[in-house]
Motif scaffolding. Sequence first.
Motif, short mmCIF file in Angstrom:
data_model
loop_
_atom_site.label_atom_id
_atom_site.label_comp_id
_atom_site.label_asym_id
_atom_site.label_seq_id
_atom_site.Cartn_x
_atom_site.Cartn_y
_atom_site.Cartn_z
N MET B 1 55.20 26.99 21.51
CA MET B 1 55.30 26.19 22.74
C MET B 1 54.16 26.56 23.69
O MET B 1 53.88 27.73 23.92
CB MET B 1 56.64 26.47 23.41
N ARG B 2 53.48 25.55 24.20
CA ARG B 2 52.39 25.78 25.15
C ARG B 2 52.90 25.44 26.54
O ARG B 2 53.22 24.29 26.82
CB ARG B 2 51.20 24.90 24.81
N GLN B 3 53.02 26.46 27.37
CA GLN B 3 53.57 26.22 28.70
C GLN B 3 52.61 26.71 29.77
O GLN B 3 52.04 27.78 29.66
CB GLN B 3 54.91 26.95 28.82
N GLU B 4 52.42 25.87 30.79
CA GLU B 4 51.55 26.25 31.91
C GLU B 4 52.29 25.96 33.21
O GLU B 4 53.09 25.02 33.28
CB GLU B 4 50.26 25.41 31.90
N LEU B 5 52.00 26.78 34.24
CA LEU B 5 52.54 26.50 35.57
C LEU B 5 51.53 25.59 36.27
O LEU B 5 50.41 25.99 36.55
CB LEU B 5 52.73 27.80 36.36
N LYS B 7 50.61 22.29 39.14
CA LYS B 7 50.96 21.36 40.21
C LYS B 7 51.19 19.99 39.59
O LYS B 7 50.53 19.63 38.61
CB LYS B 7 49.78 21.22 41.19
N VAL B 14 46.25 16.43 33.14
CA VAL B 14 46.49 16.95 31.79
C VAL B 14 47.10 15.85 30.92
O VAL B 14 46.66 15.61 29.79
CB VAL B 14 47.41 18.20 31.85
N MET B 176 54.48 23.16 42.09
CA MET B 176 54.16 23.72 40.77
C MET B 176 55.43 23.98 40.00
O MET B 176 56.39 24.53 40.55
CB MET B 176 53.42 25.05 40.92
N GLU B 177 55.41 23.61 38.72
CA GLU B 177 56.53 23.91 37.83
C GLU B 177 55.97 24.15 36.43
O GLU B 177 54.85 23.73 36.12
CB GLU B 177 57.51 22.72 37.79
N PRO B 178 56.76 24.77 35.57
CA PRO B 178 56.29 24.95 34.19
C PRO B 178 56.15 23.58 33.51
O PRO B 178 57.01 22.73 33.67
CB PRO B 178 57.41 25.75 33.53
N ILE B 181 53.11 21.61 27.27
CA ILE B 181 51.98 20.72 26.98
C ILE B 181 52.17 20.11 25.59
O ILE B 181 52.15 20.82 24.59
CB ILE B 181 50.64 21.50 27.00
#
Lengths: 480, 351
Positions: B1-5, B7, B14, B176-178, B181
């Motif tokens: 799993m690709r997760q980014e925090l 906005k 993205v 901002m939230e997780p 992607i």
Amino acid sequence: MKDVFKKPDSFYEFFTRSAAADKEATHYCPGCGHGNLHKLIAEAIDDLAIAHRTVFVSPVGCAVFGYYYFRVGNVQAAHGRAPAVATGIKRALPHSIVISYQGDGDLAAIGANEILQAANRGESITVIFVNNAIYGMTGGQMAPTTLLGMKTTTTPYGRKSINEGYPLRVCELLATLEAPVYIERCTLEDSKTIMRTRKAIRKALEYQVENKGFSLVEVLSPCPTGWKLEPIESRQWITDNMVKVFPPNVYKDKPAEPREELPSPVFERDAVLNALGVTDEVASGSGHAPGDFPTHEVVLSGFGGQGVLLLGQLLAKSGMREGKYVSWLPSYGPEMRGGTANCHVVISSKRIGSPYVAEPNLLVAMNQPSLEKFAARVRPGGVVIYDSSFVKTVALPAHIRGVPIPLSEIANELGNAKVANVVAAGAIIALTGMVGETVFVELLRNLPKKALLEVNLKALAAGRQAAERQIKQPIPAALV
Amino acid sequence: MRQELLKGNEAVVVGAVLAGCRSYYGYPITPASEIAETAALLFPKVGGTFLQAESEVAAINMVYGAASSGQRTMTASSSPGISLKQEGISYCAGAELPCVIVDIMRGGPGLGNIGPEQADYNQMVKGGGHGNYRVIVLAPNGAQEMCGLTMLAFDLADRYRNPVAILADGFIGQMMEPVTIPDPVRELPQRPWAVTATDATRDNLITSIFLDHDELEAHINALYAKYAQVEQHEVRFEEYRLDDCEYVAVAYGIVSRLLMSAIDQARAEGIKVGMLRPITLWPFPAPRLKELAHTAKAILVAECSTGMLIDDVRLAVECRIPVQLCSRTGGNVPGIAELVAAIGRLRESAP
């Protein structure tokens, strides 16, 4: 046998897109200059063998139906916007030959900004600017190029400089710009000037084929109907009146080296993910949301520059890495420039409803105004960590626990005032356990400024120790 | 799993890149500027075009040009900027050009302020430009949806050859939230109608002009036949605790997030209330609301506008049951307590 005279291939044989009964005649009035110009353009397209990759941007005005005639890709633009539309096309299709064809009202009045900016960017397009000093299709109103004293339906007493200003000289104006490579004004007075226009159009298109940049050819063109003159008279009218105000000339001809090639779009999966800076790596802990974890609703506040926004992000990111639900909401706009900055952070084991924290169970106030603004909102049983280096007056409600820590003094002792936010993080983690110190340290290690890592780690430890000295028992989060 | 925090505003870009969008034309405005800034950072990395246009008007017309070529393209702005783009959006709809327009709403009218508001509902959902047309409008309520619905927006734009809008507010853009992607899209749809500067598309024409009255009417009828398909197939909404509800609350964007918290509280107080959150504002989830009106006693509409969403809710329930409004404006959002109180008042209004 070789044809010595024939209709250019880049014209449709029959104008079937027109609703008119006659599919062979154009819709232009007798003596109109558009017919001459269309032919010159079509012949140039043929000779340069570019019909298959040409896109003609039809304007508003009489040439709105350019697509009846030109057998090339056609895109119709709104009034004034042809250079912007042409920009979008050329950027998407670098191999295309884009011809933007506009009249004087379209280009020099409602679209003055679009032509100026497209020219200034040096878009590799060819603009044909038809100047007949009048709004033809709308019925003979004043154009920005209408001559002084000239009567139109909206200057019934003649154009006066005191009211409408002066005829706008587009070539002269655009020639002052750095980017355009070729700007010439021609006319359609007689066969000699028409041949000169023919040459200019050809040159402008050649420059585009060679990807040299922006070209504009202005053409003084007769509008017998708008001028209320006979076709022959109107050619003479150009000679007698227009060329004095709009002198035909080459205003710029500086073909530089071909422009840099536009990049080709990349769609390949790994390349795209790499560009976005994401990898397939499983973030530590993500996807393992803890079963029953109390919800922390936090307000962090301080002066702009004290790093409260970053502190909030690091806490939220730590929570995310631990598989918790998190949100971070900043104050945004002018308030953050110079005044107080604040952000709301929620960390929870449940899906987060409101990211807006009306009643925090933890307030971190890094200055006096923050304490005054938010302390009253803290819910009963909540905690206020405040920077006792700055906050001198403390009057907290009885049901709220104050935790004074000299965040900035500690940071200064460590040699960097900017790490006060990390000192605060150490205190927050020690007091609430809302995120683990391990994951927070991992984030500090990944911050771009590696030189700060050592002092950040010291600041985190110092914050933790200061908090532990304050309170032996960790503070429970409010249960929601 | 690709997760980014991320906005919300970053997540939009993205999503656009993952959806194969390769050109962005925009103009800076708070609270939408991070979309342009993030696009300026990311688009060149995927061989795309980022261009800061001279105006909102130029930006939407550059989008019009890029869309004519068949490229996935977008622009973004905030309320006053969207007003300026409306003419261009009408042209895109008229010429049936797929494109994505993001509106991060702020306070109005006029200069208003930069706080979160939802008062662009009418100008986006009802079509703020001239003429008979519709824009598909998606309303994300978090960063994950800012990414996911942007990707969906490009698909819908292509599927129906129509502009699609992402309608969010300042909070959803700034928060901002997780974000998990997803993979980039593998294949972009064929667009045989586009002008691609090739021999095969030499006879293609992108236009919205139909001089003959009957021809224009036929064109409009064709557009509305297409819109009927959209209404039939593309309604999207989320239900929250609606199972046994006596009362229904309706909200989108940031207000739907606040409402979730309020519903949990009201439920704890014994009020059987749930939420219907439209994800598509057009097509509006009218059929589901109409259905709910058969069993529910009253409806609360919560919005950061003076009563725009409520019009669509009233139309949907055909005045069968009382519909009440909880409205905040000026950059304010309703408090949880305020929403709980409004839910409580529904009991008094119910027959």
